[in-house]
Design an enzyme around this catalytic site. Structure first.
Site, PDB file in Angstrom:
ATOM      1  NE  ARG A 129       7.442   8.414   3.535  1.00  0.00           N
ATOM      2  CZ  ARG A 129       6.198   9.145   3.930  1.00  0.00           C
ATOM      3  NH1 ARG A 129       5.119   8.214   3.488  1.00  0.00           N
ATOM      4  NH2 ARG A 129       6.215  10.489   4.233  1.00  0.00           N
ATOM      5  CG  ASP A 143       2.181   5.951   2.542  1.00  0.00           C
ATOM      6  OD1 ASP A 143       1.036   5.435   2.723  1.00  0.00           O
ATOM      7  OD2 ASP A 143       3.030   5.829   3.304  1.00  0.00           O
ATOM      8  NE  ARG A 159      -1.862   1.556   3.630  1.00  0.00           N
ATOM      9  CZ  ARG A 159      -2.376   1.725   5.051  1.00  0.00           C
ATOM     10  NH1 ARG A 159      -3.574   1.626   5.174  1.00  0.00           N
ATOM     11  NH2 ARG A 159      -1.544   2.228   5.683  1.00  0.00           N
ATOM     12  CE1 TYR A 207       7.533   0.215  -0.976  1.00  0.00           C
ATOM     13  CE2 TYR A 207       8.353  -1.948   0.462  1.00  0.00           C
ATOM     14  CZ  TYR A 207       7.462  -0.858  -0.173  1.00  0.00           C
ATOM     15  OH  TYR A 207       6.153  -1.282  -0.198  1.00  0.00           O
TER      16      TYR A 207
END
Length: 260
Positions: A199, A54, A52, A112
């Site tokens: 993050r 952002d 999911r 990522y």
């Protein structure tokens, strides 16, 4: 009914994240894909997603799946959907998978990447895909700090409020920091990630690079399981979901750049 898997690439700049939301928030990737499928074959679907992402986060290899009664051959699905999609979303591949396949729960590991433009003046061509940090960062210290994050840990410190995960234990197979002409890339490969986890990791590593945290503090920060020990959440636009893997292939076999 067939279970169709799609590999999706998108620029998340103009979208309010991947997951479908109320229209008042703005367009989402999921909503756009489902609307296009409805236009194409007059059928409502609900996508399951690998991650999911952002608002403002991008993807090179997002994976979704859905069940359909439509008869369009899977090899023709990418061209058909792409003809109706906006130019910042592309279907790269479609195939038929077993009924038991789920884009999220069947995943073995994900990668990522986060990019930081560490030049004094930002490169205008990186502005949508890298976060600009003008303060010089010590990449060597960031690399040492990143190595402490590898392995199986309780990552509660690096989980933002609002997530739905019931456990905080995850395995990071590789947390790597590389730099090329002041463009710093943090690559995180793991069996799963908590809400905003990548993050927060990047924000912590940036604090290490700027001298605010010593690399040797990372093990204690992880062990503390206190969110306030890693407060900075890096901006969304630097993050890209690169790959989701569903086989037993090692990340180091799939990505040669992860091997030192």
């Amino acid at each position: 009914m067939r279970n169709i898997r799609l590999k999706v690439s998108y620029d998340g700049t103009n979208y309010h994240g991947f997951q479908r939301q109320d229209a008042t928030h703005g367009p989402t990737i999921q909503g756009t894909l489902e609307e296009v499928w409805a236009r194409l074959v007059d059928e409502e679907i609900s996508l399951a997603m690998a991650g999911r992402t952002d608002k403002g986060v991008h993807a090179l290899g997002q994976v979704v799946n859905f069940t359909t009664s439509a008869r369009i051959p899977e090899e023709k699905i990418p061209k058909a959907i792409n003809s109706l999609l906006p130019r910042d979303i592309r279907i790269l591949k479609a195939d038929c998978v077993p009924d038991t396949f789920n884009a999220r729960w069947s995943a073995k590991w994900k990668r990522y990447d986060y990019q930081v433009d560490n030049n004094p003046i930002p490169n205008v061509f990186n502005r949508l895909y890298a976060y600009h940090e003008p303060i010089p960062m010590n990449v060597t210290k960031m690399q040492k700090a990143a190595s402490f994050l590898e392995g199986f840990h309780n990552f509660k410190t690096f989980a933002a409020a609002g997530g739905t995960s019931k456990t905080f234990e995850r395995t990071i197979y590789r947390c790597q920091v590389k730099e090329d002409q002041r463009l710093v890339r943090v690559s995180c490969v793991g069996d799963g990630f908590l809400y905003h986890m990548v993050r927060i990791i990047v924000g912590t590593l940036m604090d290490v690079g700027k001298g605010r945290i010593h690399p040797d503090e990372i093990p204690e920060i992880i062990a503390s399981q206190k969110r306030e020990r890693a407060r900075v959440i890096a901006r969304a636009q630097g993050l890209t979901l690169v790959h989701v893997n569903y086989t037993d292939d090692s990340p180091f076999d799939v990505f040669q750049d992860l091997v030192e």
